[in-house]
Design a protein around this motif. Structure first.
Motif, PDB file in Angstrom:
ATOM      1  N   ARG A 221       0.842  -1.197   0.000  1.00 45.49           N
ATOM      2  CA  ARG A 221       0.000   0.000   0.000  1.00 45.49           C
ATOM      3  C   ARG A 221       0.876   1.246   0.000  1.00 45.49           C
ATOM      4  N   GLU A 222       0.303   2.326  -0.518  1.00 47.78           N
ATOM      5  CA  GLU A 222       1.040   3.576  -0.639  1.00 47.78           C
ATOM      6  C   GLU A 222       1.041   4.330   0.684  1.00 47.78           C
ATOM      7  N   VAL A 223       2.219   4.726   1.137  1.00 49.06           N
ATOM      8  CA  VAL A 223       2.376   5.490   2.369  1.00 49.06           C
ATOM      9  C   VAL A 223       2.482   6.984   2.056  1.00 49.06           C
ATOM     10  N   ASP A 224       3.245   7.319   1.011  1.00 49.03           N
ATOM     11  CA  ASP A 224       3.447   8.720   0.644  1.00 49.03           C
ATOM     12  C   ASP A 224       3.319   8.838  -0.874  1.00 49.03           C
TER      13      ASP A 224
ATOM     14  N   ILE B  18       6.496   6.340  -1.460  1.00 51.96           N
ATOM     15  CA  ILE B  18       6.897   5.353  -0.455  1.00 51.96           C
ATOM     16  C   ILE B  18       5.784   4.317  -0.348  1.00 51.96           C
TER      17      ILE B  18
ATOM     18  N   ILE C  42       1.666  15.647  -1.013  1.00 51.25           N
ATOM     19  CA  ILE C  42       0.237  15.615  -1.311  1.00 51.25           C
ATOM     20  C   ILE C  42      -0.469  15.210  -0.015  1.00 51.25           C
TER      21      ILE C  42
ATOM     22  N   LYS D  55      -5.220   6.033   6.069  1.00 47.33           N
ATOM     23  CA  LYS D  55      -4.604   6.425   4.790  1.00 47.33           C
ATOM     24  C   LYS D  55      -3.913   5.237   4.114  1.00 47.33           C
ATOM     25  N   SER D  56      -3.249   4.380   4.890  1.00 48.28           N
ATOM     26  CA  SER D  56      -2.642   3.184   4.291  1.00 48.28           C
ATOM     27  C   SER D  56      -2.760   2.031   5.280  1.00 48.28           C
ATOM     28  N   TRP D  57      -2.769   0.812   4.750  1.00 50.78           N
ATOM     29  CA  TRP D  57      -3.004  -0.350   5.602  1.00 50.78           C
ATOM     30  C   TRP D  57      -2.313  -1.555   5.004  1.00 50.78           C
ATOM     31  N   SER D  58      -1.663  -2.344   5.833  1.00 51.80           N
ATOM     32  CA  SER D  58      -0.929  -3.510   5.330  1.00 51.80           C
ATOM     33  C   SER D  58      -0.691  -4.472   6.485  1.00 51.80           C
TER      34      SER D  58
ATOM     35  N   GLN E 233       0.926  -2.551   9.718  1.00 50.70           N
ATOM     36  CA  GLN E 233       1.303  -1.138   9.729  1.00 50.70           C
ATOM     37  C   GLN E 233       0.147  -0.322   9.147  1.00 50.70           C
TER      38      GLN E 233
ATOM     39  N   ASN F 234       1.322  12.766   8.546  1.00 57.41           N
ATOM     40  CA  ASN F 234       1.865  11.437   8.255  1.00 57.41           C
ATOM     41  C   ASN F 234       1.979  10.525   9.481  1.00 57.41           C
TER      42      ASN F 234
ATOM     43  N   ALA G  75       7.073   4.001   9.245  1.00 55.80           N
ATOM     44  CA  ALA G  75       6.771   4.066   7.819  1.00 55.80           C
ATOM     45  C   ALA G  75       7.702   5.019   7.086  1.00 55.80           C
ATOM     46  N   TYR G  76       8.197   6.027   7.768  1.00 50.98           N
ATOM     47  CA  TYR G  76       9.014   7.046   7.104  1.00 50.98           C
ATOM     48  C   TYR G  76      10.498   6.913   7.421  1.00 50.98           C
TER      49      TYR G  76
ATOM     50  N   ASN H 140      13.811   7.015   4.688  1.00 50.06           N
ATOM     51  CA  ASN H 140      13.533   7.361   3.303  1.00 50.06           C
ATOM     52  C   ASN H 140      13.663   8.856   3.081  1.00 50.06           C
TER      53      ASN H 140
END
Lengths: 482, 488
Positions: A402-405, A410, B185, B393-396, B405, B425, B484-485, B488
């Protein structure tokens, strides 16, 4: 549409495929019912069968026959769509009226283009080249029966039994049509078959996986795939836990496909106009390593699908990424016109319809769906990549990405079904699965070696032609329990 | 429709099948969407057909067709039998079905306003009004709104004598504001991501959501996120809003309790489960405050997992999944019930449409609210230091459902019991059972919402199903935030 009167219970009893001539007759009736300025009909459907196995037995086994029609009407800048799989006269009349009722109540959109006529459809773009794709219909694939699928599954189960493993997976075959007709005289028709096999082999604390598909079932070798999946399960037994961190990784083609697939929504003009693409303000820049070249090419011999888009425009070959530079994006007709008038026009490369639009009306515009990675002149086998790796991780498959950023692109996800530690140029052990958080920009800038592109199939993204990749500094952030 | 079902069942029973069932489904849906002041799409769709499931030689066969003529239905039944015979070529045991008293019944989703009778023009005007509110906030670069309606009418009959006519309505609506600036974004959604809120209701759901009233705030938050601090990394106390907790339940409770996954039947695609059979009644899944049910009954609420009967004719039920922290139940079917010693299915077998084989699916998997009155504001006031996270916003999550996460659209720092600066974020991660055992507070019934997840994928060929998840804001201690960040 007509069932043969043959309730013998064999797969030969399935109905005949809808033909272009039959569809043309239906479209003529739809036109008769429509009062709209313009009308378009999409046809879709066919026969699909899938045999599913787990715990070394067939536990689910299905077949389906279905055809549908989707009608778009347009009245002076207003358009809408209605779909049905009921093809009797009353239903055809109703679906046309439903489409018209949805269209009529809208405010006119001055940007809505007339439907394309045959001349516009066939016009090659300035930079694109159109060629007819190879036949993607294989009679042998269409003729596969439930008994044949069961026999193939039995072979896979025998491999599992020989290795004292448990297997799960699918073997499927289908034949289907896609067609489009519009009231400006444009029409096109595509017939295709597909056979697919996916195999998981499970041991007590490890697993392995392989998957492949092709229009021609003769190109698939399920027992060989079963042996490869079994080998991975056996070799990754008793997985070690090694710490998360940045590793050199070797992604097999399916893993490459699953992760890179998340960036192609951004390679459409509408995504730029909507300012939700990671390519906004980046087209023409060195985004990836110089060894990365990407095309969209529906006629590539390893590709699949219809050579026309959701408006019936010919899909053209487009060089998306050239030596690591994001060169251009794809366009539906309407998107190209809007882009020419937009503030982005001067910084997005060539702007022209490329035949990648989705059926109208839609919010997403277009995307490349026949992705082909370029071949590296120094292509290496996975074995060669392993032998040149001092310490790294070999990844068979990725999962739940899944997209994080969205702008740094990311992505997060997990490794699955065959993750190995490489030390001193050799696979030395299975390891517990990792969670990654990795930027696609970063990843494709760090490709140290690539294999020969192959047709790959995964579960997270659509099929494409991709190589295996050796990537430095891939970011694993956590380790799971198995 | 009964006559058509009879054609299928008669042919199957005449050829000696010990069990057959058939479902005719007539689906109708409408989807409306706007984007940046224009209609994005307006579409209607309908689909009708029959799916026939049989046991032959101890193995399953299934065939489906859009054609409801007698010859086609009999042909489809014959195909199902032939497919079952092929399945029997690779079997070890015969399929066993838990007994179920056949039901003759009719059931319909309670609704006040049939959404298909509502004016399309008015629906689009409402969406465009919301769109205008979102874009009235300077900085918003993309505004999206949507509204979706579905009506599913089904007729089910079995060779055991069941005959059930069921009609289900569902409605969904929501919107999002996106802001692109610099190299980021940002996005805010309302009432939830995944197209907003979804329930088994009529148009009255739209009227209950206060869509227009919240649009400016949501857009302003999307803009403000660009000036917000990055969520810090580390180990924190976190509070999740009810919609994020709903998705947390979906991924880390709902999927691992599917008994078909546990038994390996989904190993090739969706994966397996850490909840092996030995854990039933023994695993400390969560803290004493964690009580989760799988409840498909109307009295649980209008969730996307609410129905009268599942797709093999079993009445809707409530199963205790986690009881005061102890793992106590799986989602089961007639075929799988015996593997845990149950003498009856839990009634969770559902299919996406007429052309798909029913399989174990989540119903409404809900965490029960706290017994003592506790609002979100009171929970924050009771928290010295932490982070409050809102809207997924995101899921995994991994394929055994251990490591997860999640990213959220927005967060706020909690300092000395007060909601402080906004954080962008925010993300958190962990291991399922460690996470649920760290829950030390959950808000009360008045803070509880039955959320709808319309996009749950499972099976081969894949089926997309709607599931329900009731949840109230809850607090978790010592949770890993921000990985998650990292790097990077």
């Amino acid at each position: 549409l007509i069932h043969r009167e043959d309730p013998t219970g064999t797969d030969n009893s399935k109905g005949q495929m809808l033909s272009k001539e039959e569809a043309g007759g239906i479209f003529d009736r739809i036109r008769k019912y429509s009062t709209a300025d313009e009308v378009e009909a999409l046809f879709y459907g066919g026969h699909f069968a899938l045999t599913r196995f787990a715990n070394n037995v067939i536990h689910q086994n299905v077949a389906e026959e279905n055809y549908g029609i989707s009608v778009r009407t347009a009245f002076g800048g207003r358009t809408a769509r209605a779909s049905t799989n009921k093809l009797d006269e009353e239903s055809l009349e109703r679906v046309v009226k439903a489409s018209e009722d949805l269209a009529r109540v809208q405010h006119p959109d001055p940007d809505l283009l007339p439907m394309p006529d045959p001349q516009e459809r066939d016009r090659a773009s300035q930079s694109g080249v159109f060629a007819a794709p190879p036949s993607r219909y294989c009679a042998e694939t269409a003729a596969i029966t439930p008994e044949m699928r069961a026999e193939e599954v039995a072979r896979i189960v025998r491999v599992a039994d020989q290795h004292k493993l448990t297997t799960a997976g699918i073997f499927s075959n289908s034949e289907f049509v896609e067609g489009i007709f519009n009231s400006r005289g444009s029409n096109d028709w595509h017939t295709q078959t597909s056979a697919e096999v996916s195999i998981t082999m499970l041991a007590e604390d490890s697993s392995g996986w392989q998957k492949a598909n092709d229009p021609d079932v003769g190109k698939l070798d399920p027992p060989a795939l079963a042996e490869m999946a079994a080998c991975k399960a056996i070799q990754s037994a008793a997985p070690r836990e090694i710490p998360a961190g940045k590793y050199t990784v070797i992604l097999e083609p399916a893993a490459v496909l699953d992760i890179v697939g998340f960036m192609f929504w951004d390679f459409g003009g509408q995504a730029i106009l909507d300012e939700r693409s990671f390519l906004n303000n980046r087209i023409g820049t060195q985004l990836f390593g110089e060894n990365v070249n990407i095309w969209d090419d529906v006629v590539h011999p390893l590709q699949s699908g219809a050579p026309f888009d959701g408006e019936g425009m010919r899909r053209q070959r487009v060089h998306l990424v050239k030596n690591g530079v994001a060169e251009r994006v794809v366009y539906a007709r309407g998107t190209a016109e809007r882009m020419k008038k937009s503030e982005h026009a001067a910084k997005v490369g060539p702007i022209e319809p490329t035949g990648h639009g989705f059926p109208l009306p839609n919010e997403m515009g277009e995307m490349p769906i026949n992705v082909v990675f370029g071949e590296d002149t120094n292509a290496q086998t996975v074995e060669q990549m392993i032998s040149s790796t001092q310490r790294g991780v070999l990844v068979t498959r990725l999962w739940y990405i899944r997209e994080v950023d969205p702008y740094e692109k990311i992505l997060t996800g997990m490794t699955r079904d065959g993750t190995f530690l490489i030390e001193n140029g050799k696979l030395c052990a299975g390891v517990r699965n990792f969670r990654f958080n990795e930027s696609l920009i970063h990843m494709l800038s760090n490709v140290e070696a690539m294999g020969a592109p192959v047709r790959a199939s995964g579960e997270e993204s659509f099929d494409m032609v991709v190589p295996a990749m050796k990537i430095k500094e891939f970011n694993f952030t956590e380790v799971t329990k198995f | 429709m009964k006559e058509i079902l009879g054609w299928a069942l008669n042919l199957a029973t005449q050829r000696g099948t010990p069990y057959a069932d058939a479902r005719i489904v007539d689906d109708r849906s409408r989807s409306l969407a706007t984007k940046n002041g224009k209609v994005g799409h307006a579409s209607d769709a309908e689909s009708q057909g029959i799916g026939i499931r049989v046991i032959t030689d101890g193995a399953w066969g299934f065939a489906a067709s859009k054609d409801l003529s007698r010859s086609a239905v009999e042909n489809t039944a014959a195909r199902a039998l032939a497919i079952g015979k092929a399945s029997a070529q690779v079997k070890r045991e015969n399929v066993r079905l838990a007994p179920e008293k056949p039901v003759i019944a009719t059931w319909t989703t309670p609704y006040r306003i049939d959404p298909f009778t509502n004016s399309i023009e008015q629906n689009l005007e409402l969406l465009l009004k919301i769109d205008g509110e979102l874009r009235a906030v300077p900085g918003v670069t993309l505004a999206e709104t949507s509204m979706n309606f579905k009506r599913e009418e089904s007729w089910f009959a079995s060779s055991e004598g069941a005959n059930i006519h069921q009609t289900k309505y569902s409605t969904g609506a929501g919107y999002a504001a996106h802001v692109f600036a610099g190299t980021e974004i940002m996005k805010r959604s309302y009432p939830n991501s995944f197209g907003g809120q979804w329930q088994n209701k009529g148009y009255e759901l739209i009227e209950e959501l206060n869509l227009v009233e919240n649009a400016r705030r949501v857009a302003e938050e999307a803009v403000a996120l660009h000036k917000a601090e990055q969520c810090p990394k580390g180990v924190f106390t976190i509070i999740l809003d009810s919609s994020q907790l709903g998705l947390q339940i979906h991924e880390s409770v709902g999927h691992p309790i599917e008994l078909d996954r546990v038994l390996g039947m989904e190993a090739n695609f969706a994966g397996t489960s850490f909840l092996t059979l030995d854990k039933l009644g023994n695993l400390r899944y969560g803290s004493d405050l964690v009580n989760v049910v799988a409840d498909a009954r109307q009295e649980h609420g209008p969730g996307l997992g609410t129905f009268g009967f599942d797709d093999e004719g079993v009445p809707a039920q409530c199963t205790s999944i986690i009881t005061n922290g102890l793992f106590t139940g799986y989602l089961t079917s007639r075929e799988t019930a015996h593997t845990i010693g149950a003498n009856r299915s839990g009634g969770t077998l559902r299919a996406e449409c007429w052309n798909r084989l029913p399989m174990i699916r989540m119903t409404n998997i809900s965490i029960l609210p706290g017994q003592k009155p506790l609002t979100l504001e009171q929970l924050i006031a009771d928290t010295d230091n932490g982070i409050y996270l809102e809207t997924n916003k995101s899921w995994s999550i991994d394929d055994k459902r251990y490591n997860f996460q999640f990213g959220c659209e927005i967060g706020w720092e909690i300092k000395n019991g007060k909601r402080g600066r906004m954080l962008k974020n925010p993300s958190y991660s962990g291991i399922t059972t460690e996470f649920w055992n760290s829950m030390d507070a959950i808000c009360s019934r008045d803070q509880w919402t039955l959320w709808g997840t319309p996009n749950c994928g499972k099976g081969q060929p894949q089926q997309v199903m709607g599931t329900g998840h009731g949840a109230a804001p809850a607090r978790f201690r010592k949770i890993k935030v921000g990985s998650a960040y990292k790097g990077n």
